[in-house]
Write an enzyme that holds these catalytic residues in place. Structure first.
Site, PDB file in Angstrom:
ATOM      1  N   ARG A  73     -53.794  39.861  13.418  1.00  0.00           N
ATOM      2  CA  ARG A  73     -52.938  38.677  14.274  1.00  0.00           C
ATOM      3  C   ARG A  73     -51.642  38.155  13.818  1.00  0.00           C
ATOM      4  O   ARG A  73     -50.316  37.679  14.177  1.00  0.00           O
ATOM      5  CB  ARG A  73     -53.927  38.373  14.868  1.00  0.00           C
ATOM      6  N   GLU A  79     -59.164  39.407  10.939  1.00  0.00           N
ATOM      7  CA  GLU A  79     -58.166  38.558  12.034  1.00  0.00           C
ATOM      8  C   GLU A  79     -56.573  37.680  11.887  1.00  0.00           C
ATOM      9  O   GLU A  79     -55.618  37.672  12.182  1.00  0.00           O
ATOM     10  CB  GLU A  79     -58.822  37.608  12.809  1.00  0.00           C
ATOM     11  N   GLU A 139     -57.416  49.242  23.911  1.00  0.00           N
ATOM     12  CA  GLU A 139     -57.801  50.909  23.707  1.00  0.00           C
ATOM     13  C   GLU A 139     -57.401  51.544  24.962  1.00  0.00           C
ATOM     14  O   GLU A 139     -56.182  52.767  24.638  1.00  0.00           O
ATOM     15  CB  GLU A 139     -58.480  50.454  23.306  1.00  0.00           C
ATOM     16  N   ASP A 147     -63.683  51.232  13.619  1.00  0.00           N
ATOM     17  CA  ASP A 147     -62.425  51.947  14.085  1.00  0.00           C
ATOM     18  C   ASP A 147     -60.940  51.761  13.357  1.00  0.00           C
ATOM     19  O   ASP A 147     -60.721  53.103  13.332  1.00  0.00           O
ATOM     20  CB  ASP A 147     -62.420  51.038  15.519  1.00  0.00           C
TER      21      ASP A 147
END
Length: 630
Positions: free
Chosen positions: A263, A259, A524, A390
């Site tokens: 980010r 993360e 998404e 993913d």
């Protein structure tokens, strides 16, 4: 001997001084020596004198980092860098790279303030970080921003259409509406939660969470590039000022490596590449250095949690495993950290991950979601293109594209993995919906998560470079998967999609339990709409995107920001009281791009990390510092 026995007689010293006088002389002499050496080593601008007495330090080639990255000179004392990047105009102004003679803003770049007392002044030698301090020998690192911008094939903000010709065009009005949504989301955050990680719009306060190890301002960092490309000039300057003045890295908590990377690192890197402002580059590199302890494992596969506290090497529990989507989604950002710092350690860390994954045996060519960072073996055979897996696949094809199509290793790994996914996970429902199931040791779960809906866009993005006989097939596959994800939206009462949806018992593309029926402002589906629009210009994708805009306005907009909802199948849903930072970074950005011209952040020049932060394609003639040819 005789004189020593005479009472009251004190023999003189060899210099004719009595003992008390000798003591005072020595005291004076020692003070003088101390003063001289203090002046030699402590006074400013003494580097030339140091060369007379100190052996030169051995420099590691390619690891020179500008002194600002490791030293902390007060802003008023800093000298301009030897080759500062030209300041880029605020959003909406002319791109300097398009002029014959680029002009710099008067006074050069705005200097950054020190991040905090003694913050990251040094780093562990074992991590390969060069601790450049004022006075150290070596050439400060230079990144030629002007040359980088000149290599882009399109203006960053695209060509400016003559808006007077279509002042009331529908697409322009739709784009302006999305811009207004971004402005409202930002202003609500600024009013009630500025500096906190995320806004809670119902209670009108901020939320910190525990994912970021004490880092703050996730929404600020995530919003920078979206504000820039939407030409929200005032809001962008507010965000930039907060980064300069209030974004401190001297924190000591435990953070998610994944993360923080996607980010914070991603957001800072993209902000630098869009603007040339040094504050973003310097903060990105300093923060990247703080992530390196996570890689200190027997295999080099990083742990998912990194501690920012000195001396803790990021180990969680002894038996825990690392997640494919987390350690597999570092490649883009870490190559750019090497490109902007000159420090090869970042590129070396992610190349080692690639090396481990190439060597390990993969069941049926599939990549399970969990890997032991100790043994380098798979922990269990659960395979998913949704959560846990993913973005690993996404970063393979994007590594190929970002390298200027030289990273053939990434390309081969991507197409091999896609073939295995088609063979073992791809299904078509009785109702004709194409979906990617999850695989558990050979047994399929016939469900698809919202997170897996990025795959339509990914497959479309990679279709062009597939074998010629497969290109049309991949384009059609991308369209069918995206259609399935649209159906998960269309079959809900709110026209927003659930967190996961199933294909069984006669029910298709719907959630089967309340715990999977929520929507948290995820991007998404609209991400895939954007890629399919750019590839096909089929108006259906803009129609579907506008349906999402209307649903967000109706069900997620509150008095003080946007909020997720707990049940997409209820026309009067309860809000979850959280405006996710990725809503501003991804959802609104992809919607805005969907209704913009293709050369706004052209895919020829940019790839998006998995938080939708644009990172530039390598158009350099040489392989550069980070772009090894494979």
């Amino acid at each position: 001997m005789l004189m020593r026995k005479v009472p009251g007689f004190v023999p003189a010293s060899p210099w004719g001084l009595r003992l008390p006088q000798k003591f005072l002389f020595l005291l004076f002499l020692s003070g003088l020596v101390t003063l001289c050496f203090g002046a030699l080593f402590l006074l400013p601008h003494s580097s030339r004198l140091k060369r007379l007495f100190l052996a030169p330090r051995t420099q590691q080639p390619g690891l020179e980092v500008v002194a600002e990255i490791a030293g902390h000179i007060p802003a008023r004392e800093q000298e301009p860098p030897p080759n500062p990047a030209p300041a880029v105009p605020a959003p909406g102004e002319d791109d300097p790279s398009s002029r014959a003679s680029p002009r710099r803003r008067k006074g050069g770049l705005r200097r950054t303030r020190p991040t905090g007392p003694r913050e990251e002044a040094t780093a562990a030698r074992g991590n390969g970080i060069l601790a450049s301090r004022p006075g150290d020998e070596g050439v400060p690192f230079r990144f030629d921003f002007n040359a980088f911008r000149s290599r882009l094939r399109h203006p960053v903000l695209g060509t400016r259409a003559d808006e007077s010709q279509e002042p009331q065009s529908r697409v322009r009005a739709q784009r302006e509406k999305i811009k207004e949504m971004m402005q409202f989301a930002w202003q609500s955050y600024k009013r009630y939660a500025m500096g906190k990680n995320e806004l809670r719009p119902l209670t009108k306060d901020g939320y910190e969470g525990n994912m970021f190890g004490g880092l703050s301002g996730a929404t600020v960092i995530d919003s920078l590039d979206t504000l820039y490309l939407m030409e929200l000039k005032e809001e962008f300057q507010e965000a930039k000022a907060w980064v300069e003045e209030s974004f401190h890295l001297n924190v000591s908590g435990e953070a998610s490596l994944f993360e923080v990377n996607i980010r914070y690192i991603g957001g800072l890197l993209s902000a630098f590449y869009l603007t040339g402002e040094e504050v973003f580059r310097i903060k990105a590199i300093r923060l990247g250095e703080k992530l390196l302890p996570a890689f200190n494992t027997p295999t080099g596969i990083p742990k998912g949690v990194v501690s920012f506290k000195s001396g803790n090497w990021g180990w969680a529990t002894a038996g825990s495993s690392s997640i494919l989507a987390e350690f597999g989604s570092l490649h883009l950002e870490f190559l750019h950290l090497t490109e902007l710092s000159g420090n090869q350690v970042f590129a070396e860390k992610v190349r080692n991950i690639r090396k481990v994954l190439r060597k390990i045996e993969k069941p049926f060519g599939l990549y399970p979601n969990f890997l032991s960072p100790v043994s380098g073996n798979w922990v269990q055979h659960h395979v998913s293109v949704g959560g846990l897996g993913d973005s690993f696949y996404e970063y393979l094809i994007k590594s190929w594209l970002m390298s200027g199509k030289t990273d053939t290793e990434a390309k081969n790994m991507y197409y091999e993995a896609l073939e295995a996914i088609e063979t073992y996970l791809l299904n078509v429902s009785p109702g004709g919906l194409t979906y990617i199931a999850e695989w558990r040791g050979g047994i399929l779960d016939h469900k698809m998560g919202h997170l897996a809906c990025f795959s339509g866009g990914m497959i479309a993005l990679g279709a062009e470079d597939a074998k010629e006989e497969k290109r049309a097939h991949y384009r059609e596959l991308a369209a069918q998967i995206t259609k399935t994800c649209h159906e998960s939206y269309a079959r809900s009462d709110t026209k927003l999609g659930p967190e996961a949806f199933w294909f069984n018992s006669g029910r298709e593309a719907v959630a089967t339990q309340l715990s999977e029926s929520y929507y948290i402002l995820r991007p998404e589906v609209v991400e895939s709409y954007m890629y399919l629009w750019r590839q096909t210009h089929n108006p259906i994708y803009r129609e579907w995107g506008w349906e999402v805009v209307l649903a967000l306005e109706k069900y997620c907009r509150t008095e003080a920001g946007f909020s997720g909802i707990q049940d997409v199948y209820s026309s009067t849903p309860n809000h979850d009281n959280k405006q996710q930072s990725f809503f501003l970074a991804e959802t609104l950005k992809y919607l805005y791009l969907l209704f913009s011209e293709d050369d706004l952040l052209s895919l020829e020049d940019w790839v998006f990390n998995t938080e939708a932060h644009p990172l530039p394609v390598n158009h350099s003639d040489s392989s550069g510092r980070a772009w090894g040819r494979h």
